[in-house]
Design a protein around this motif. Structure first.
Motif, PDB file in Angstrom:
ATOM      1  N   GLY A  47      -5.603 -14.895   1.032  1.00 55.67           N
ATOM      2  CA  GLY A  47      -4.536 -15.133   2.003  1.00 55.67           C
ATOM      3  C   GLY A  47      -3.763 -13.889   2.390  1.00 55.67           C
ATOM      4  O   GLY A  47      -2.879 -13.945   3.246  1.00 55.67           O
ATOM      5  N   ARG A  48      -4.065 -12.732   1.755  1.00 54.63           N
ATOM      6  CA  ARG A  48      -3.278 -11.525   2.105  1.00 54.63           C
ATOM      7  C   ARG A  48      -3.710 -11.016   3.479  1.00 54.63           C
ATOM      8  O   ARG A  48      -4.811 -11.286   3.929  1.00 54.63           O
ATOM      9  CB  ARG A  48      -3.424 -10.454   1.022  1.00 54.63           C
ATOM     10  N   PRO A  49      -2.804 -10.292   4.175  1.00 50.73           N
ATOM     11  CA  PRO A  49      -3.176  -9.786   5.512  1.00 50.73           C
ATOM     12  C   PRO A  49      -4.400  -8.868   5.439  1.00 50.73           C
ATOM     13  O   PRO A  49      -4.588  -8.158   4.447  1.00 50.73           O
ATOM     14  CB  PRO A  49      -1.940  -8.984   5.947  1.00 50.73           C
ATOM     15  N   ARG A  50      -5.192  -8.893   6.483  1.00 52.44           N
ATOM     16  CA  ARG A  50      -6.316  -7.952   6.575  1.00 52.44           C
ATOM     17  C   ARG A  50      -5.754  -6.568   6.921  1.00 52.44           C
ATOM     18  O   ARG A  50      -4.654  -6.463   7.471  1.00 52.44           O
ATOM     19  CB  ARG A  50      -7.293  -8.411   7.659  1.00 52.44           C
ATOM     20  N   PRO A  51      -6.496  -5.486   6.618  1.00 54.02           N
ATOM     21  CA  PRO A  51      -5.973  -4.138   6.908  1.00 54.02           C
ATOM     22  C   PRO A  51      -5.477  -3.983   8.355  1.00 54.02           C
ATOM     23  O   PRO A  51      -4.432  -3.376   8.597  1.00 54.02           O
ATOM     24  CB  PRO A  51      -7.172  -3.224   6.630  1.00 54.02           C
ATOM     25  N   SER A  52      -6.198  -4.571   9.318  1.00 55.32           N
ATOM     26  CA  SER A  52      -5.807  -4.389  10.727  1.00 55.32           C
ATOM     27  C   SER A  52      -4.489  -5.098  11.045  1.00 55.32           C
ATOM     28  O   SER A  52      -3.794  -4.734  11.989  1.00 55.32           O
ATOM     29  CB  SER A  52      -6.897  -4.920  11.656  1.00 55.32           C
ATOM     30  N   ASP A  94     -12.755  -5.095   7.766  1.00 56.14           N
ATOM     31  CA  ASP A  94     -11.406  -5.652   7.850  1.00 56.14           C
ATOM     32  C   ASP A  94     -11.192  -6.798   6.846  1.00 56.14           C
ATOM     33  O   ASP A  94     -10.862  -7.915   7.234  1.00 56.14           O
ATOM     34  CB  ASP A  94     -11.158  -6.127   9.289  1.00 56.14           C
ATOM     35  N   LYS A  95     -11.384  -6.486   5.555  1.00 57.68           N
ATOM     36  CA  LYS A  95     -11.298  -7.515   4.519  1.00 57.68           C
ATOM     37  C   LYS A  95     -10.041  -7.364   3.656  1.00 57.68           C
ATOM     38  O   LYS A  95      -9.702  -6.246   3.259  1.00 57.68           O
ATOM     39  CB  LYS A  95     -12.524  -7.423   3.585  1.00 57.68           C
ATOM     40  N   PRO A  96      -9.370  -8.479   3.326  1.00 58.96           N
ATOM     41  CA  PRO A  96      -8.299  -8.419   2.327  1.00 58.96           C
ATOM     42  C   PRO A  96      -8.895  -7.864   1.035  1.00 58.96           C
ATOM     43  O   PRO A  96      -9.998  -8.267   0.649  1.00 58.96           O
ATOM     44  CB  PRO A  96      -7.892  -9.882   2.134  1.00 58.96           C
ATOM     45  N   ALA A  97      -8.189  -6.933   0.390  1.00 58.06           N
ATOM     46  CA  ALA A  97      -8.791  -6.299  -0.789  1.00 58.06           C
ATOM     47  C   ALA A  97      -7.777  -6.078  -1.901  1.00 58.06           C
ATOM     48  O   ALA A  97      -6.600  -5.809  -1.646  1.00 58.06           O
ATOM     49  CB  ALA A  97      -9.425  -4.970  -0.393  1.00 58.06           C
ATOM     50  N   LEU A  98      -8.297  -6.190  -3.119  1.00 61.39           N
ATOM     51  CA  LEU A  98      -7.528  -5.898  -4.326  1.00 61.39           C
ATOM     52  C   LEU A  98      -8.274  -4.777  -5.050  1.00 61.39           C
ATOM     53  O   LEU A  98      -9.449  -4.935  -5.397  1.00 61.39           O
ATOM     54  CB  LEU A  98      -7.441  -7.145  -5.208  1.00 61.39           C
ATOM     55  N   ARG A 150      -3.251   4.074  -4.358  1.00 63.39           N
ATOM     56  CA  ARG A 150      -1.773   4.137  -4.219  1.00 63.39           C
ATOM     57  C   ARG A 150      -1.382   4.363  -2.770  1.00 63.39           C
ATOM     58  O   ARG A 150      -0.468   3.728  -2.254  1.00 63.39           O
ATOM     59  CB  ARG A 150      -1.223   5.287  -5.078  1.00 63.39           C
ATOM     60  N   ARG A 151      -2.079   5.312  -2.144  1.00 63.10           N
ATOM     61  CA  ARG A 151      -1.752   5.646  -0.745  1.00 63.10           C
ATOM     62  C   ARG A 151      -2.054   4.452   0.174  1.00 63.10           C
ATOM     63  O   ARG A 151      -1.263   4.109   1.050  1.00 63.10           O
ATOM     64  CB  ARG A 151      -2.563   6.882  -0.333  1.00 63.10           C
ATOM     65  N   ALA A 152      -3.183   3.789  -0.057  1.00 64.96           N
ATOM     66  CA  ALA A 152      -3.564   2.646   0.787  1.00 64.96           C
ATOM     67  C   ALA A 152      -2.602   1.471   0.574  1.00 64.96           C
ATOM     68  O   ALA A 152      -2.266   0.753   1.515  1.00 64.96           O
ATOM     69  CB  ALA A 152      -4.999   2.228   0.487  1.00 64.96           C
ATOM     70  N   ALA A 153      -2.141   1.296  -0.675  1.00 61.86           N
ATOM     71  CA  ALA A 153      -1.193   0.210  -0.968  1.00 61.86           C
ATOM     72  C   ALA A 153       0.152   0.503  -0.309  1.00 61.86           C
ATOM     73  O   ALA A 153       0.811  -0.386   0.242  1.00 61.86           O
ATOM     74  CB  ALA A 153      -1.032   0.052  -2.480  1.00 61.86           C
ATOM     75  N   GLU A 154       0.540   1.777  -0.346  1.00 65.35           N
ATOM     76  CA  GLU A 154       1.783   2.229   0.285  1.00 65.35           C
ATOM     77  C   GLU A 154       1.759   1.913   1.790  1.00 65.35           C
ATOM     78  O   GLU A 154       2.764   1.554   2.382  1.00 65.35           O
ATOM     79  CB  GLU A 154       1.805   3.757   0.115  1.00 65.35           C
ATOM     80  N   LEU A 155       0.578   2.056   2.407  1.00 60.04           N
ATOM     81  CA  LEU A 155       0.436   1.781   3.840  1.00 60.04           C
ATOM     82  C   LEU A 155       0.201   0.293   4.121  1.00 60.04           C
ATOM     83  O   LEU A 155      -0.018  -0.106   5.266  1.00 60.04           O
ATOM     84  CB  LEU A 155      -0.734   2.597   4.418  1.00 60.04           C
ATOM     85  N   GLY A 156       0.194  -0.511   3.051  1.00 60.20           N
ATOM     86  CA  GLY A 156       0.020  -1.960   3.217  1.00 60.20           C
ATOM     87  C   GLY A 156      -1.406  -2.391   3.515  1.00 60.20           C
ATOM     88  O   GLY A 156      -1.655  -3.510   3.947  1.00 60.20           O
ATOM     89  N   LEU A 157      -2.373  -1.481   3.282  1.00 63.42           N
ATOM     90  CA  LEU A 157      -3.765  -1.801   3.646  1.00 63.42           C
ATOM     91  C   LEU A 157      -4.462  -2.667   2.596  1.00 63.42           C
ATOM     92  O   LEU A 157      -5.371  -3.428   2.916  1.00 63.42           O
ATOM     93  CB  LEU A 157      -4.552  -0.505   3.840  1.00 63.42           C
TER      94      LEU A 157
END
Length: 404
Positions: free
Chosen positions: A362-367, A311-315, A331-338
């Protein structure tokens, strides 16, 4: 749910020509299965040059076949320069067949390449089919851009042969994320064999080594095997040079397949920046990801599963050629905001990359952006394997009773 099984055997095949993805996925599945089934043995056939650098649990072992490497242009060559490719492939094919004959698996799980590298497992698939082994094809949730995959498979008559050989097809992702066979003409008989098992959750080993993770907060930068990861690392270091306000500590892992010349260049360049520490390889990436404040990666399958698991913020800065798999996944993961994504040319803009790196922890974690996200691949695989082994045991008993 630990079940006792009588001397059951699973053989896995991982062709491994570029990077570590296939072997790490097979090893994750193997470890989970021996934990769930006492009395099960798993043997992984791997072409990875560093298959022996990882540790394996009891009842999991590997057979190393001669390594073939994939060049940037998609062609293959033998790792040993003095042996030609044809000879190497002949050796690989013969070791695979011999291993299958002596190991006598109940189940054979093939990772990603339905017929193996240059068709090297076709002969073994035919042989195991006659022995009644259950044949399973495991596909990443994203294989490649549909037009590229379709051309490759049409050339080798793959779809028909999948229908011919395999009993089951597992997609290692949830159905609402991506379908690995998107855009291909899939015969209904093949589609009927397909099950989306879900992403493969990663955990930490029981015997965590003290002092293995760096002290304090850090951003982890990883390019997986590292064979084509040098550009991303250069861009990270350039971003630090560009912006003195970028002061997050960064731990950069180059990967074992990064060419030596590129590696020494990066070590020298990174040494000039006090916030950056560079290491060459770590066989316990899970621990480094679990300890990180955030992750920067190219976004291969395993790293993506680890980002979700811990559950880590990721780039993500994906590879875009010769395969488009990482690009499609990102692209798909970014679209889902993950995750956040930058294309390689965007990451090459040092100020833009520095801004993204400063904002990353500071970005939201995937969860937080997707609370319904579950990683159910491993328990689903165990359920299917339990059913298969039960059925085989039942069949074996009725055959034995018939003999009496």
């Amino acid at each position: 749910m630990t079940q006792r099984v009588q001397d059951a055997r699973i053989l896995m095949y991982s062709h491994d020509t570029f990077g570590l993805g296939h072997l790490r996925r097979c090893r994750t599945i193997a470890h989970s299965l021996v934990e769930d089934f006492r009395g099960l043995q798993v043997l992984i056939i791997s072409g990875a040059t560093i298959a022996g650098a990882f540790d394996y649990r009891a009842r999991v072992d590997f057979v190393k076949i001669p390594s073939v490497i994939k060049l940037r242009n998609g062609e293959y060559t033998s790792l040993e320069k003095h042996i030609d490719l044809h000879e190497t492939l002949k050796m690989r094919q013969s070791i695979i067949r011999h291993t299958a004959e002596t190991f006598r698996p109940d189940i054979f799980i093939v990772d990603k390449e339905p017929l193996g590298l240059r068709g090297e497992i076709e002969d073994t698939l035919s042989y195991l089919k006659t022995r009644g082994t259950t044949l399973i094809l495991g596909l990443r949730e994203v294989m490649d851009a549909p037009h590229l995959l379709e051309a490759e498979w049409a050339r080798k008559d793959v779809m028909r042969k999948i229908g011919l050989f395999y009993d089951k097809i597992w997609a290692y992702g949830p159905p609402d994320f991506y379908d690995p066979l998107t855009g291909l003409e899939v015969p209904p008989t093949v589609r009927a064999k397909m099950k989306f098992v879900g992403f493969l959750q990663r955990g930490l080993q029981q015997d965590e080594m003290p002092g293995h993770r760096p002290e304090g907060d850090y951003i982890l930068v990883t390019t997986g095997g590292g064979g084509d990861g040098a550009e991303l690392i250069h861009d990270v270091i350039d971003a630090y040079q560009q912006d003195p306000q970028l002061q997050h500590k960064a731990l950069i892992v180059l990967g074992p397949y990064m060419p030596a010349r590129k590696r020494s260049k990066l070590l020298k360049k990174g040494a000039q920046i006090p916030y950056i520490k560079i290491i060459e390889f770590d066989n316990r990436m899970e621990e480094l990801i679990a300890g990180a404040k955030a992750v920067v990666a190219m976004g291969g399958y395993n790293t993506y599963c680890e980002i979700l698991s811990f559950d880590k913020p990721a780039l993500i800065v994906p590879r875009v050629k010769p395969r488009e798999e990482q690009l499609i996944r990102a692209r798909r993961a970014a679209e889902l905001g993950l995750i956040d994504m930058l294309l390689p040319e965007e990451a090459a803009d040092s100020q833009r990359f520095a801004d993204a790196l400063k904002a990353l922890p500071g970005r939201p974690r995937p969860s937080q952006s997707n609370p319904h996200l579950t990683l159910e691949g491993l328990p689903h695989i165990s359920e299917i394997v339990a059913e298969l082994l039960d059925r085989r045991a039942g069949h074996h008993l009725s055959v034995v009773e018939g003999v009496n």
